[in-house]
Enzyme design. Structure first.
Site, PDB file in Angstrom:
ATOM      1  CB  ILE A  27      40.549 -15.248  21.826  1.00 34.64           C
ATOM      2  CG1 ILE A  27      39.918 -16.634  21.721  1.00 34.64           C
ATOM      3  CG2 ILE A  27      40.105 -14.371  20.673  1.00 34.64           C
ATOM      4  CD1 ILE A  27      38.405 -16.624  21.864  1.00 34.64           C
ATOM      5  CD  GLU A  33      36.377 -25.407  38.128  1.00 32.19           C
ATOM      6  OE1 GLU A  33      36.649 -26.267  39.004  1.00 32.19           O
ATOM      7  OE2 GLU A  33      37.233 -24.918  37.370  1.00 32.19           O
ATOM      8  CE  LYS A  41      36.021 -15.075  31.190  1.00 31.34           C
ATOM      9  NZ  LYS A  41      35.822 -16.437  30.623  1.00 31.34           N
TER      10      LYS A  41
END
Length: 429
Positions: free
Chosen positions: A137, A191, A206
């Site tokens: 993005i 994971e 983030k």
């Protein structure tokens, strides 16, 4: 077009790095045309040199990443190894030896981005990191370039595909958390150890990066309030549906109403089905930006995966290579506002609180009194009872987190309150 190639060193050749190398090779002519000079993969640093890597000349493989970034003829170092060290040292060493850097390292940028920015500026190099936040993005460049003339007040988004996949499955199928996590693991979205995702560490890193760019101030990982989603239940989704909402793990960065501080937080929240983020399904990411002049903008797409992330990396490589040809650098750190980061207790939002209470007269009045004593206004109340036990669902008007915490602590002391089943913030209104 310049004939001497620009040389790229690749640190890491896993899922993302191998895709970067593949695209550089298969799209070499297009990249050269867009940049104005050929781009050459000059070396690939890896930990396991004996692993077969199709499409990469074995002569380019090395285990000595330090020697690679010190060569002096490298124009751009692409760092996709992750973690704090040796990534930080390798990046600063690359700057010292005349190379610009493209990184996808959210953890390092969130924890010590200021050091990297300072090193890049000291040596006149670029630091680009589009792939660090939302995969393919385009988000970082719009925030720090396209919206540089605007004032951003809020950034709210789904920035982790694993958690969105799990919550979407819980919402659409009625599955429990563990069942949805098992499906995410089987499909490769989660994971083997999903802690970084489901406990919000990935999203918090983030959020720190986004808040720093959006508000032109330094926000570190430790400044971000973090709450995971492992306690979200099917009952929470049922409550959300009764309110016309769904549940998402959100990263929220806000400028205070008085403009004197910012907040950054990650936690599960109910959002109305009418909000654009509510329709983000599967492992997709989306970020909703509110700016004074531009209004409301939404960025949507795949937030992870080898090819999508490599796309963002190579977009940065093209930009940095163009800068090299023009003997210029792109935007560096913008932290001129030096705004403080307020604690979570100062955050004002709505809350959905589910209480287990005794089913007898006067309970609602007691609960309402506690809310009033702590300055928290009630919007709606729903009560259901049977055989001496009841559930009481309270939705508040906007209140400070600290006030709500005090309210809940007082509620727990009431003899008629058996327990607090869940507390969830309501966002996006």
């Amino acid at each position: 077009m310049r004939t001497r190639p620009l040389k790229v060193a690749l640190l890491g050749c896993g899922v993302v790095g191998s895709e970067v190398a593949r695209i550089m090779t298969t799209h070499a002519d297009d990249l050269a045309a867009r940049i104005g000079a050929p781009v050459e993969l000059a070396g690939v640093a890896v930990r396991r040199p004996d692993k077969v890597r199709g499409g990469i000349d074995p002569a380019l493989i090395t285990t000595d990443a330090t020697a690679l970034v010190k060569r002096g003829d490298i124009d751009v170092v692409v760092e996709v190894i992750g973690g704090i060290e040796p990534a930080r040292t390798l990046i600063t060493t690359a700057f010292e030896h005349g190379a610009s850097v493209v990184s996808a390292n959210k953890a390092l940028l969130a924890q010590d981005g200021a050091t990297l920015y300072a090193a890049a500026e000291q040596h006149g190099q670029d630091l680009y990191y589009e792939a660090a936040v939302a995969g393919a993005i385009p988000l970082i460049r719009p925030l720090r370039e396209s919206l540089a003339g605007d004032k951003i007040n809020r950034v709210m988004g789904i920035v982790n595909g694993t958690t969105n996949f799990i919550l979407d499955k819980m919402d659409s199928t009625g599955a429990g958390y563990q069942e949805a996590l098992d499906e995410a693991t089987a499909l490769g979205y989660a994971e083997a150890d999903p802690t970084a995702d489901v406990e919000g560490f990935d999203a918090a890193a983030k959020a720190a990066i986004l808040a720093g760019i959006a508000f032109h101030t330094r926000v570190r990982l430790d400044d971000v309030y973090r709450e995971g989603m492992t306690e979200v239940t099917a009952a929470d989704f049922a409550s959300a549906k009764e309110m016309g909402c769904t549940i998402k793990l959100l990263a929220i960065c806000e400028r205070a109403a008085d403009g004197e501080s910012v907040t950054a937080r990650v936690h599960p929240a109910m959002i109305p089905l009418s909000h654009p983020l509510a329709s983000v399904r599967e492992a997709y990411n989306a970020v909703f930006v509110e700016a004074e002049a531009a209004g409301r903008l939404m960025f949507y797409g795949p937030g992870a995966g080898g090819a999508p992330t490599a796309s963002a990396v190579l977009g940065d490589v093209v930009a940095v290579c163009r800068n090299r040809l023009n003997e210029a650098t792109g935007p560096g750190e913008s932290a001129y506002t030096q705004l403080p980061v307020s604690p979570m207790g100062d955050v004002v939002t709505r809350y959905h609180i589910s209480l287990d209470v005794a089913d007898k007269p006067g309970v609602l009045a007691q609960v309402a009194t506690v809310f009033a004593e702590h300055g928290v206004s009630i919007d709606t109340v729903r009560q259901q009872g049977k055989d001496g036990e009841a559930s009481l669902v309270v939705v508040t008007h906007r209140a400070a987190d600290a006030a709500l915490s005090g309210t809940v602590e007082a509620l727990r002391k009431l003899d008629t309150v058996r327990g607090v089943a869940s507390i969830m913030r309501v966002e996006g209104e």
